[in-house]
Design a protein around this motif. Structure first.
Motif, mmCIF file in Angstrom:
data_model
loop_
_atom_site.group_PDB
_atom_site.id
_atom_site.type_symbol
_atom_site.label_atom_id
_atom_site.label_comp_id
_atom_site.label_asym_id
_atom_site.label_seq_id
_atom_site.Cartn_x
_atom_site.Cartn_y
_atom_site.Cartn_z
ATOM 1 N N THR A 1 45.578 33.295 16.010
ATOM 2 C CA THR A 1 44.433 32.409 16.247
ATOM 3 C C THR A 1 44.709 31.487 17.429
ATOM 4 N N VAL A 2 45.887 30.889 17.453
ATOM 5 C CA VAL A 2 46.244 29.996 18.569
ATOM 6 C C VAL A 2 46.353 30.809 19.859
ATOM 7 N N GLY A 3 46.954 31.990 19.786
ATOM 8 C CA GLY A 3 47.104 32.841 20.962
ATOM 9 C C GLY A 3 45.780 33.266 21.558
ATOM 10 N N THR A 4 44.765 33.414 20.704
ATOM 11 C CA THR A 4 43.438 33.795 21.187
ATOM 12 C C THR A 4 42.906 32.756 22.166
ATOM 13 N N LEU A 5 43.346 31.520 22.012
ATOM 14 C CA LEU A 5 42.922 30.458 22.927
ATOM 15 C C LEU A 5 43.384 30.725 24.354
ATOM 16 N N GLY A 6 44.312 31.675 24.525
ATOM 17 C CA GLY A 6 44.738 32.074 25.861
ATOM 18 C C GLY A 6 43.619 32.678 26.686
ATOM 19 N N ALA A 7 42.507 33.016 26.051
ATOM 20 C CA ALA A 7 41.352 33.547 26.781
ATOM 21 C C ALA A 7 40.605 32.450 27.542
ATOM 22 N N ILE A 8 40.782 31.217 27.150
ATOM 23 C CA ILE A 8 40.020 30.120 27.751
ATOM 24 C C ILE A 8 40.186 30.031 29.268
ATOM 25 N N PRO A 9 41.413 30.164 29.821
ATOM 26 C CA PRO A 9 41.516 30.111 31.291
ATOM 27 C C PRO A 9 40.667 31.185 31.987
ATOM 28 N N PHE A 10 40.591 32.363 31.382
ATOM 29 C CA PHE A 10 39.779 33.425 31.983
ATOM 30 C C PHE A 10 38.306 33.044 31.956
ATOM 31 N N PHE A 11 37.859 32.454 30.842
ATOM 32 C CA PHE A 11 36.458 32.032 30.748
ATOM 33 C C PHE A 11 36.147 30.952 31.775
ATOM 34 N N LEU A 12 37.062 30.003 31.935
ATOM 35 C CA LEU A 12 36.829 28.910 32.877
ATOM 36 C C LEU A 12 36.837 29.389 34.323
ATOM 37 N N LEU A 13 37.673 30.375 34.632
ATOM 38 C CA LEU A 13 37.829 30.825 36.018
ATOM 39 C C LEU A 13 36.756 31.808 36.483
ATOM 40 N N TYR A 14 36.314 32.702 35.618
ATOM 41 C CA TYR A 14 35.462 33.762 36.145
ATOM 42 C C TYR A 14 34.287 34.158 35.266
ATOM 43 N N TRP A 15 34.121 33.567 34.114
ATOM 44 C CA TRP A 15 33.104 34.081 33.200
ATOM 45 C C TRP A 15 31.688 33.897 33.724
ATOM 46 N N ASP A 16 31.502 33.014 34.673
ATOM 47 C CA ASP A 16 30.169 32.805 35.246
ATOM 48 C C ASP A 16 29.941 33.674 36.484
ATOM 49 N N LYS A 17 30.843 34.587 36.786
ATOM 50 C CA LYS A 17 30.746 35.440 37.976
ATOM 51 C C LYS A 17 29.974 36.731 37.721
ATOM 52 N N GLY A 18 29.480 36.923 36.517
ATOM 53 C CA GLY A 18 28.676 38.091 36.219
ATOM 54 C C GLY A 18 29.414 39.130 35.387
ATOM 55 N N LEU A 19 28.641 40.066 34.892
ATOM 56 C CA LEU A 19 29.158 41.079 33.970
ATOM 57 C C LEU A 19 30.224 41.966 34.611
ATOM 58 N N THR A 20 30.058 42.322 35.872
ATOM 59 C CA THR A 20 31.055 43.173 36.533
ATOM 60 C C THR A 20 32.420 42.493 36.564
ATOM 61 N N ALA A 21 32.448 41.223 36.896
ATOM 62 C CA ALA A 21 33.713 40.469 36.898
ATOM 63 C C ALA A 21 34.273 40.376 35.484
ATOM 64 N N GLN A 22 33.405 40.108 34.514
ATOM 65 C CA GLN A 22 33.855 40.017 33.123
ATOM 66 C C GLN A 22 34.516 41.325 32.676
ATOM 67 N N ILE A 23 33.873 42.440 32.962
ATOM 68 C CA ILE A 23 34.410 43.743 32.561
ATOM 69 C C ILE A 23 35.704 44.044 33.308
ATOM 70 N N SER A 24 35.740 43.772 34.588
ATOM 71 C CA SER A 24 36.941 44.052 35.387
ATOM 72 C C SER A 24 38.153 43.273 34.887
ATOM 73 N N ILE A 25 37.983 41.988 34.663
ATOM 74 C CA ILE A 25 39.095 41.162 34.198
ATOM 75 C C ILE A 25 39.490 41.552 32.776
ATOM 76 N N THR A 26 38.517 41.842 31.933
ATOM 77 C CA THR A 26 38.817 42.252 30.560
ATOM 78 C C THR A 26 39.607 43.554 30.546
ATOM 79 N N LEU A 27 39.209 44.527 31.358
ATOM 80 C CA LEU A 27 39.971 45.785 31.438
ATOM 81 C C LEU A 27 41.385 45.540 31.958
#
Length: 160
Positions: free
Chosen positions: A26-52
């Motif tokens: 649960t605590v480790g899942t919070l490691g996703a927050i930097p990704f959300f702050l850095l690129y999550w507003d850049k659109g679906l293509t960026a979201q998919i690319s970083i997630t992959l």
């Protein structure tokens, strides 16, 4: 410990958040927050690319750490939870939402993902049987897919 091993451990533990003594997943899942702050507003293509990228890096790092510790699925490896939560949140663009709505989506997605990841409905549990890095990550990828379907269905049904 080699530099490669230290990098793998740093990544596999979500910047060492997975080493937290209580509820490391649960605590480790919070490691996703930097990704959300850095690129999550850049659109679906960026979201998919970083997630992959996180998924494939997670497979490598998880494999290396499981090999180092001679443990098929070390409890402190949490990059798999980061990848699963990122999948859950695909398509959510906080820049197009009011703050309270964005926070609601991120919190609801977090709760749904952690629930699905802990309960592991079929066939998620079976996916853990794959060897090392793949087995560690792929069950959370499927949990993320289940959670994405649930979250987006709730958003669509309740229009909140």
């Amino acid at each position: 410990m080699s530099l490669k091993d230290r990098i793998a451990l740093f990544l596999a533990t979500s910047f060492y958040l997975g080493k937290f003594p209580v509820a490391p997943g649960t605590v480790g899942t919070l490691g996703a927050i930097p990704f959300f702050l850095l690129y999550w507003d850049k659109g679906l293509t960026a979201q998919i690319s970083i997630t992959l990228s996180v998924i494939f890096i997670g497979i490598w790092a998880s494999y290396e750490v499981s090999r180092m510790y001679n443990d098929k699925d070390p409890s402190f490896v949490s990059i798999d939870e980061v990848a699963g939560y990122m999948i859950t949140m695909l398509g959510i663009d906080p820049s197009k939402l009011e703050l309270n709505q964005a926070l609601t989506y991120f919190i609801l997605g977090f709760v749904i993902f952690r629930f699905v990841d802990i309960v592991k409905p079929p066939p998620i549990k079976m996916l853990e049987k794959y060897p090392m890095g793949v087995g560690i990550v792929v069950d959370d990828v499927m949990a993320g897919i289940y959670s994405w379907i649930t979250l987006h269905s709730l958003i669509w049904i309740f229009k909140f």
